[in-house]
Design an enzyme around this catalytic site. Structure first.
Site, mmCIF file in Angstrom:
data_model
loop_
_atom_site.group_PDB
_atom_site.id
_atom_site.type_symbol
_atom_site.label_atom_id
_atom_site.label_comp_id
_atom_site.label_asym_id
_atom_site.label_seq_id
_atom_site.Cartn_x
_atom_site.Cartn_y
_atom_site.Cartn_z
ATOM 1 N N HIS A 1 0.860 -1.191 0.000
ATOM 2 C CA HIS A 1 0.000 0.000 0.000
ATOM 3 C C HIS A 1 0.893 1.236 0.000
ATOM 4 O O HIS A 1 1.298 1.721 1.052
ATOM 5 C CB HIS A 1 -0.923 -0.039 1.231
ATOM 6 C CG HIS A 1 -1.921 1.088 1.284
ATOM 7 N ND1 HIS A 1 -3.079 1.018 2.038
ATOM 8 C CD2 HIS A 1 -1.953 2.312 0.690
ATOM 9 C CE1 HIS A 1 -3.764 2.132 1.902
ATOM 10 N NE2 HIS A 1 -3.091 2.948 1.096
ATOM 11 N N HIS B 1 1.206 4.856 -2.551
ATOM 12 C CA HIS B 1 0.808 5.640 -3.735
ATOM 13 C C HIS B 1 2.075 6.259 -4.294
ATOM 14 O O HIS B 1 2.752 7.022 -3.587
ATOM 15 C CB HIS B 1 -0.178 6.741 -3.336
ATOM 16 C CG HIS B 1 -1.412 6.209 -2.662
ATOM 17 N ND1 HIS B 1 -2.595 6.022 -3.330
ATOM 18 C CD2 HIS B 1 -1.633 5.795 -1.385
ATOM 19 C CE1 HIS B 1 -3.501 5.519 -2.494
ATOM 20 N NE2 HIS B 1 -2.949 5.381 -1.310
ATOM 21 N N ASP C 1 1.767 4.076 2.733
ATOM 22 C CA ASP C 1 0.722 4.917 2.132
ATOM 23 C C ASP C 1 1.316 6.057 1.296
ATOM 24 O O ASP C 1 1.386 5.943 0.074
ATOM 25 C CB ASP C 1 -0.234 5.442 3.210
ATOM 26 C CG ASP C 1 -1.635 5.708 2.688
ATOM 27 O OD1 ASP C 1 -1.886 5.476 1.504
ATOM 28 O OD2 ASP C 1 -2.481 6.151 3.489
ATOM 29 N N ASP C 2 1.690 7.156 1.951
ATOM 30 C CA ASP C 2 2.252 8.321 1.242
ATOM 31 C C ASP C 2 3.480 8.793 2.022
ATOM 32 O O ASP C 2 3.427 9.809 2.726
ATOM 33 C CB ASP C 2 1.201 9.437 1.181
ATOM 34 C CG ASP C 2 -0.045 8.997 0.444
ATOM 35 O OD1 ASP C 2 -0.023 8.961 -0.796
ATOM 36 O OD2 ASP C 2 -1.038 8.658 1.116
ATOM 37 N N HIS D 1 -9.568 1.060 -1.018
ATOM 38 C CA HIS D 1 -9.490 1.722 0.276
ATOM 39 C C HIS D 1 -10.886 1.677 0.905
ATOM 40 O O HIS D 1 -11.870 2.043 0.250
ATOM 41 C CB HIS D 1 -9.097 3.198 0.115
ATOM 42 C CG HIS D 1 -7.660 3.434 -0.198
ATOM 43 N ND1 HIS D 1 -7.012 2.861 -1.249
ATOM 44 C CD2 HIS D 1 -6.724 4.204 0.435
ATOM 45 C CE1 HIS D 1 -5.744 3.266 -1.268
ATOM 46 N NE2 HIS D 1 -5.542 4.082 -0.253
ATOM 47 N N GLU E 1 -11.161 3.717 6.203
ATOM 48 C CA GLU E 1 -10.118 4.643 6.664
ATOM 49 C C GLU E 1 -10.854 5.776 7.388
ATOM 50 O O GLU E 1 -10.746 5.921 8.600
ATOM 51 C CB GLU E 1 -9.306 5.167 5.475
ATOM 52 C CG GLU E 1 -8.187 6.137 5.840
ATOM 53 C CD GLU E 1 -7.472 6.737 4.624
ATOM 54 O OE1 GLU E 1 -8.040 6.716 3.514
ATOM 55 O OE2 GLU E 1 -6.329 7.255 4.798
HETATM 56 N N1 HPA Z 1 -6.421 7.677 1.319
HETATM 57 C C1 HPA Z 1 -7.197 7.876 0.249
HETATM 58 N N2 HPA Z 1 -6.718 8.280 -0.902
HETATM 59 C C2 HPA Z 1 -5.402 8.484 -1.030
HETATM 60 C C3 HPA Z 1 -4.565 8.303 0.040
HETATM 61 C C4 HPA Z 1 -5.096 7.870 1.278
HETATM 62 O O1 HPA Z 1 -4.401 7.699 2.298
HETATM 63 N N3 HPA Z 1 -3.319 8.599 -0.407
HETATM 64 C C5 HPA Z 1 -3.424 8.927 -1.705
HETATM 65 N N4 HPA Z 1 -4.696 8.869 -2.089
HETATM 66 ZN ZN ZN Z 2 -3.711 4.803 0.534
#
Ligand code: HPA
Ligand code: ZN
Length: 339
Positions: free
Chosen positions: A16, A18, A277-278, A196, A199
């Site tokens: 996971h 991006h 994630d990011d 996703h 969250e």
């Molecule tokens: N959540 C949803 N969309 C996203 C995320 C995330 O953490 N990162 C990049 N797009």
């Molecule tokens: Zn994500």
């Protein structure tokens, strides 16, 4: 964050991440400069100072602004190579990376430019670091399903490069069911599916992702825990969750890291993996997420090793490579145990 030697050398997969979320300020400013694009920030410090988020939407606003620097195939290649250079030294052996084509095609960047650039980065990862990968195209859920259908259409000539489809962006008010038809079309065309869910959105969204989208993994999934029957069902199904603790903390999905639900997930018998994630925005790459769970929840090395094992099982690896990587992990653990 100081990462232990055990975590540093632990063979693992990241499932996971991006690719646009790995865009470090240094590279962002350099690419913006070479493309003659002006960003709202002109220094690395100024850029990092803007990275304060109280929720997912705050973050997404900054994230979509950052991607505007990306213009050429080489930009996407350089972005992808930079991620793999970073995780090679974290002993990531396989990575399944997301990209957001609509964030680029909406700015007039051709789908092919984005896809070809990323694929060049994936080849570099294999050749330079021996890291295997899968590419997953995410639909932006704040846009409508017709937009996602158009994106699926654009992906068809790249089916050899794109392994699966996912669903990201603002979750609240955009349930998985909104994309049931396009996911069915993607499945029929042979794409694997992930989404996703849970969250920011409620546990119902996790259930919809399973029942209406036919996903093989849930990205995040935190809020599934609010529904014990659903949690038991996910455990029964062996449905993997790609959990991202530092992201959860930065976006206010959890209060403090020591309140992260990782232990509850493990106790419920869920197949949990740890991911970044990011990472350029959330203060750490995959190993920092492993370390954060050890530091804040006292998760021991044996449990982290089980999570790494889950990461290979939950991946879309072909059986032979999966077996090789599981054997590599096993050898690592046996060597440590006898040292
Ligand atoms: N959540 C949803 N969309 C996203 C995320 C995330 O953490 N990162 C990049 N797009
Ligand atoms: Zn994500």
């Amino acid at each position: 964050m100081t990462v232990s030697q055990f975590i540093r050398n632990l063979p693992k997969a990241e499932l996971h991440v991006h690719i646009e979320g790995t865009f470090e300020p240094e590279l962002m400013l350099a690419i913006a400069r070479r493309n003659g694009i002006s960003l709202p920030f002109s220094t690395v410090d100024e850029t990092r100072a803007a990275y304060r988020f109280s929720n997912l939407q705050d973050f997404l606003d900054i994230y979509y602004q950052g991607v505007s620097a990306l213009q050429t195939e080489k930009d996407f290649r350089d972005l992808t190579c930079a991620y793999f250079d970073r995780v090679a030294v974290q002993n990531v052996r396989h990575a399944e990376i997301f990209f957001d084509p609509q964030a680029h095609t909406a700015r007039g960047i051709p789908f092919a430019t984005v896809c070809r650039g990323i694929v060049r980065g994936l080849k570099y990862a294999q050749q330079t670091h021996g890291i295997t990968s899968r590419l997953i195209m995410c639909f932006l859920r704040h846009l409508d399903e017709m937009d996602a259908f158009a994106t699926l259409e654009q992906a068809m000539p790249f089916q050899r490069a794109i392994y699966g489809v996912g669903l990201d962006s603002g979750e609240a008010g955009n349930p998985p069911g909104k994309f049931a038809r396009v996911f069915a079309a993607a499945r029929a065309a042979g794409f694997r599916c992930v989404a996703h869910a849970g969250e920011e959105g409620p546990s119902d969204y996790v259930e919809e992702a399973v029942d209406l989208l036919g996903v093989q993994r849930i990205d995040h999934g935190n809020r599934a825990l609010e529904d014990p029957a659903l949690t038991a069902r996910l455990a029964e199904l062996g449905m993997p969750l790609t959990v991202c603790p530092l992201s959860n903390h930065m976006l206010g999905v959890v209060g403090a890291l020591d309140q992260h639900p990782l232990l509850a997930m493990l106790e419920a018998g869920l197949s949990v993996t740890l991911n970044s994630d990011d990472p350029a925005y959330f203060g750490g790459y995959v190993n920092d997420n492993y370390q954060a769970m050890q530091d804040h929840l006292a998760v021991d090395d044996a449990t982290l090793a089980r999570i790494a094992q889950n990461s290979f099982h939950a991946s879309f690896l072909e059986p032979q490579r999966r077996a090789e990587l599981l054997a590599e992990l096993d050898a690592y653990l046996r060597a440590g145990a006898s040292a």
